[in-house]
Design a protein around this motif. Structure first.
Motif, PDB file in Angstrom:
ATOM      1  N   ALA A  22      -0.651  -5.778   4.212  1.00  0.00           N
ATOM      2  CA  ALA A  22      -1.743  -4.957   4.739  1.00  0.00           C
ATOM      3  C   ALA A  22      -3.100  -5.518   4.352  1.00  0.00           C
ATOM      4  CB  ALA A  22      -1.601  -3.519   4.228  1.00  0.00           C
ATOM      5  N   LEU A  23      -3.219  -6.025   3.130  1.00  0.00           N
ATOM      6  CA  LEU A  23      -4.487  -6.612   2.694  1.00  0.00           C
ATOM      7  C   LEU A  23      -4.858  -7.828   3.543  1.00  0.00           C
ATOM      8  CD1 LEU A  23      -4.056  -6.393  -1.180  1.00  0.00           C
ATOM      9  CD2 LEU A  23      -5.710  -5.119   0.202  1.00  0.00           C
ATOM     10  N   ILE A  24      -3.890  -8.677   3.800  1.00  0.00           N
ATOM     11  CA  ILE A  24      -4.155  -9.886   4.568  1.00  0.00           C
ATOM     12  C   ILE A  24      -4.455  -9.551   6.024  1.00  0.00           C
ATOM     13  CG2 ILE A  24      -3.080 -12.018   5.433  1.00  0.00           C
ATOM     14  CD1 ILE A  24      -1.705 -12.214   2.672  1.00  0.00           C
ATOM     15  N   ARG A  25      -3.691  -8.642   6.615  1.00  0.00           N
ATOM     16  CA  ARG A  25      -3.954  -8.241   7.999  1.00  0.00           C
ATOM     17  C   ARG A  25      -5.309  -7.553   8.128  1.00  0.00           C
ATOM     18  NH1 ARG A  25       0.668  -8.266  11.410  1.00  0.00           N
ATOM     19  NH2 ARG A  25       2.635  -8.597  10.287  1.00  0.00           N
ATOM     20  N   ASN A  26      -5.725  -6.827   7.091  1.00  0.00           N
ATOM     21  CA  ASN A  26      -6.971  -6.069   7.163  1.00  0.00           C
ATOM     22  C   ASN A  26      -8.205  -6.964   7.123  1.00  0.00           C
ATOM     23  OD1 ASN A  26      -8.112  -3.390   7.340  1.00  0.00           O
ATOM     24  ND2 ASN A  26      -8.865  -3.683   5.255  1.00  0.00           N
ATOM     25  N   ARG A  27      -8.022  -8.254   6.883  1.00  0.00           N
ATOM     26  CA  ARG A  27      -9.157  -9.168   6.919  1.00  0.00           C
ATOM     27  C   ARG A  27      -9.710  -9.323   8.333  1.00  0.00           C
ATOM     28  NH1 ARG A  27      -6.592 -13.784   2.868  1.00  0.00           N
ATOM     29  NH2 ARG A  27      -6.829 -12.554   0.936  1.00  0.00           N
ATOM     30  N   THR A  34      -5.022   1.332   5.685  1.00  0.00           N
ATOM     31  CA  THR A  34      -3.955   2.339   5.710  1.00  0.00           C
ATOM     32  C   THR A  34      -3.073   2.179   6.936  1.00  0.00           C
ATOM     33  OG1 THR A  34      -5.287   3.913   4.450  1.00  0.00           O
ATOM     34  CG2 THR A  34      -3.480   4.816   5.747  1.00  0.00           C
ATOM     35  N   GLY A  35      -3.679   1.917   8.097  1.00  0.00           N
ATOM     36  CA  GLY A  35      -2.895   1.697   9.307  1.00  0.00           C
ATOM     37  C   GLY A  35      -1.959   0.517   9.170  1.00  0.00           C
ATOM     38  N   HIS A  36      -2.459  -0.568   8.562  1.00  0.00           N
ATOM     39  CA  HIS A  36      -1.607  -1.735   8.333  1.00  0.00           C
ATOM     40  C   HIS A  36      -0.511  -1.428   7.315  1.00  0.00           C
ATOM     41  CE1 HIS A  36      -3.817  -4.521  10.798  1.00  0.00           C
ATOM     42  NE2 HIS A  36      -4.942  -4.326  10.144  1.00  0.00           N
ATOM     43  N   VAL A  72       3.512  11.088   7.923  1.00  0.00           N
ATOM     44  CA  VAL A  72       3.410  12.041   9.036  1.00  0.00           C
ATOM     45  C   VAL A  72       1.958  12.470   9.218  1.00  0.00           C
ATOM     46  CG1 VAL A  72       4.140  14.302   9.892  1.00  0.00           C
ATOM     47  CG2 VAL A  72       5.769  12.842   8.666  1.00  0.00           C
ATOM     48  N   ALA A  73       1.274  12.778   8.119  1.00  0.00           N
ATOM     49  CA  ALA A  73      -0.107  13.258   8.186  1.00  0.00           C
ATOM     50  C   ALA A  73      -1.049  12.186   8.730  1.00  0.00           C
ATOM     51  CB  ALA A  73      -0.561  13.714   6.800  1.00  0.00           C
ATOM     52  N   VAL A  74      -0.904  10.960   8.255  1.00  0.00           N
ATOM     53  CA  VAL A  74      -1.769   9.876   8.729  1.00  0.00           C
ATOM     54  C   VAL A  74      -1.508   9.587  10.205  1.00  0.00           C
ATOM     55  CG1 VAL A  74      -2.328   7.423   8.506  1.00  0.00           C
ATOM     56  CG2 VAL A  74      -2.055   8.842   6.455  1.00  0.00           C
ATOM     57  N   LEU A  75      -0.230   9.504  10.579  1.00  0.00           N
ATOM     58  CA  LEU A  75       0.113   9.252  11.973  1.00  0.00           C
ATOM     59  C   LEU A  75      -0.429  10.362  12.871  1.00  0.00           C
ATOM     60  CD1 LEU A  75       1.683   7.488  14.033  1.00  0.00           C
ATOM     61  CD2 LEU A  75       3.681   8.939  13.587  1.00  0.00           C
ATOM     62  N   GLY A  76      -0.304  11.605  12.439  1.00  0.00           N
ATOM     63  CA  GLY A  76      -0.804  12.722  13.227  1.00  0.00           C
ATOM     64  C   GLY A  76      -2.313  12.666  13.411  1.00  0.00           C
ATOM     65  N   ASP A  77      -3.039  12.376  12.347  1.00  0.00           N
ATOM     66  CA  ASP A  77      -4.497  12.278  12.423  1.00  0.00           C
ATOM     67  C   ASP A  77      -4.920  11.179  13.398  1.00  0.00           C
ATOM     68  OD1 ASP A  77      -7.257  12.779  11.531  1.00  0.00           O
ATOM     69  OD2 ASP A  77      -7.073  10.859  10.502  1.00  0.00           O
ATOM     70  N   SER A 166       4.459  -4.829  18.175  1.00  0.00           N
ATOM     71  CA  SER A 166       4.969  -6.188  18.307  1.00  0.00           C
ATOM     72  C   SER A 166       6.224  -6.299  17.463  1.00  0.00           C
ATOM     73  CB  SER A 166       3.928  -7.206  17.846  1.00  0.00           C
ATOM     74  OG  SER A 166       3.753  -7.141  16.441  1.00  0.00           O
ATOM     75  N   ASN A 167       6.801  -7.456  17.447  1.00  0.00           N
ATOM     76  CA  ASN A 167       7.997  -7.699  16.638  1.00  0.00           C
ATOM     77  C   ASN A 167       7.651  -8.249  15.260  1.00  0.00           C
ATOM     78  OD1 ASN A 167       9.827  -6.876  18.661  1.00  0.00           O
ATOM     79  ND2 ASN A 167       9.660  -8.872  19.665  1.00  0.00           N
ATOM     80  N   ASP A 168       6.344  -8.238  14.925  1.00  0.00           N
ATOM     81  CA  ASP A 168       5.928  -8.732  13.616  1.00  0.00           C
ATOM     82  C   ASP A 168       6.534  -7.858  12.525  1.00  0.00           C
ATOM     83  OD1 ASP A 168       4.470 -10.600  14.879  1.00  0.00           O
ATOM     84  OD2 ASP A 168       2.515  -9.685  14.492  1.00  0.00           O
ATOM     85  N   SER A 169       6.984  -8.488  11.469  1.00  0.00           N
ATOM     86  CA  SER A 169       7.491  -7.757  10.314  1.00  0.00           C
ATOM     87  C   SER A 169       6.619  -8.081   9.115  1.00  0.00           C
ATOM     88  CB  SER A 169       8.951  -8.150  10.025  1.00  0.00           C
ATOM     89  OG  SER A 169       9.052  -9.540   9.800  1.00  0.00           O
ATOM     90  N   VAL A 170       6.806  -7.315   8.053  1.00  0.00           N
ATOM     91  CA  VAL A 170       6.041  -7.565   6.833  1.00  0.00           C
ATOM     92  C   VAL A 170       6.370  -8.949   6.305  1.00  0.00           C
ATOM     93  CG1 VAL A 170       5.732  -6.851   4.437  1.00  0.00           C
ATOM     94  CG2 VAL A 170       5.870  -5.132   6.239  1.00  0.00           C
TER      95      VAL A 170
END
Length: 313
Positions: A22-27, A34-36, A72-77, A166-170
């Motif tokens: 998530a840190l690397i994608r967030n660049r 949080t989404g990442h 659930v809460a983050v996805l809902g927001d 996408s089919n990207d995985s961690v």
């Protein structure tokens, strides 16, 4: 900064890999850490038909293998807000005014899927309303309604660039990708590195820093504000703030009760040094319980007020 030697010596858990990914994608600007971290992606975007997903990866599960309520809460927001954004344009920010949730089933296992749509938008007041349904696996888990205020985006804020499915995985990170972590990224990563799992507390609750304890009249909680729980603007992400209030209310209700509904009104943005929560049992019967929860900043100013209803499981 992490040294190459220290990084090379480490063996990374799924949780550590998820945070580093998530840190690397967030660049790349436009989405959020949080989404990442939760792996939230979009299948469709439109004011009448939006679909978002959150995969049930190891770090999104609680200590007994169920999807964490925080996800659930983050996805809902996010699902509620994206419909409103489609009606107003991407170069704005959505201030959450209220979120209401009704549970239809107990949280279980399986990927989360949110389907949402815009209910109304008033260009005079710039207030929008939206509805969402969240499924866990193939079962309807909960329905939500949200009210948002459309505000101008701060100068320099990147336009929202949702991550489509996408089919990207961690990624499986070893050493070279980690030696260039910034000080800010290293502070976020330090929240998970080498942290042992606490019995009865999920990874997300530990990583976000939820500290909750019971009291005679209910429960109280505390969480330090930082970039690990921030949104694109720098305030506490609305879903995480909702999840924090829900966690303190859950402890106040007690383990014999299950969440039925929760309505939260947002008074101020989550900013400052610390959030404090106080949950009080306003009614306790044989089969139902009602909990009032206030989340305040360090100065005692209310940021969120929620009322939750529980039934005996």
């Amino acid at each position: 900064m992490l040294s190459a030697e220290a990084t090379a010596m480490q063996a990374y858990s799924p949780e550590q890999n998820a945070v580093l990914d998530a840190l690397i994608r967030n660049r790349s600007p436009g989405w959020s850490f949080t989404g990442h971290l939760l792996g939230i992606s979009y299948d469709r975007i439109g004011d009448t038909n939006c679909m978002l997903r959150c995969a049930s990866a190891d770090h999104v599960l609680d200590d007994i293998g169920r999807v964490d309520f925080g996800a659930v809460a983050v996805l809902g927001d996010l699902a509620l807000g994206v419909c409103s954004r489609e009606a107003t344009g991407a170069s704005v920010r959505m201030a959450t005014m209220s979120i209401g949730l009704t549970m239809h089933d107990a949280i279980g296992q399986g990927d989360l899927t949110a389907r949402s749509q815009l209910s109304s938008y008033d260009p005079r007041t710039r207030i929008s309303t939206s509805l969402a349904r969240i499924f866990c696996g193939n079962s309807l888990l909960c329905t939500l309604n949200g009210v948002f205020k459309v505000l101008p985006a701060p100068e320099g804020l990147a336009t929202l660039d949702p991550r489509f499915r996408s089919n990207d995985s961690v990624g499986e990170y070893q050493c070279s990708e980690l030696t260039d972590l910034t000080d800010r990224e290293a502070r976020i990563y330090s929240r998970v590195a080498g942290t042992a799992s606490a019995s009865g507390q999920s990874f997300l609750s530990r990583f976000w820093g939820f500290e909750v304890k019971t009291s005679r009249a209910g429960a109280s909680g505390r969480v330090e504000i930082g970039p690990h729980i921030g949104n694109r603007v720098g305030h506490v992400q609305g879903g995480i703030l909702y999840a924090f209030a829900a966690e303190v209310a859950r402890v106040a209700a007690g383990g014999a009760f299950r969440l039925v509904s929760m309505h939260a009104s947002y008074h101020r943005p989550g900013e400052g040094g610390v959030l404090c929560a106080n949950a009080l049992r306003s009614y306790q019967g044989r089969t139902t319980s009602v909990i009032n929860t206030a989340v305040t900043d360090g100065a005692g100013c209310t940021m969120l007020f929620a009322q939750s209803t529980y039934c005996r499981a």
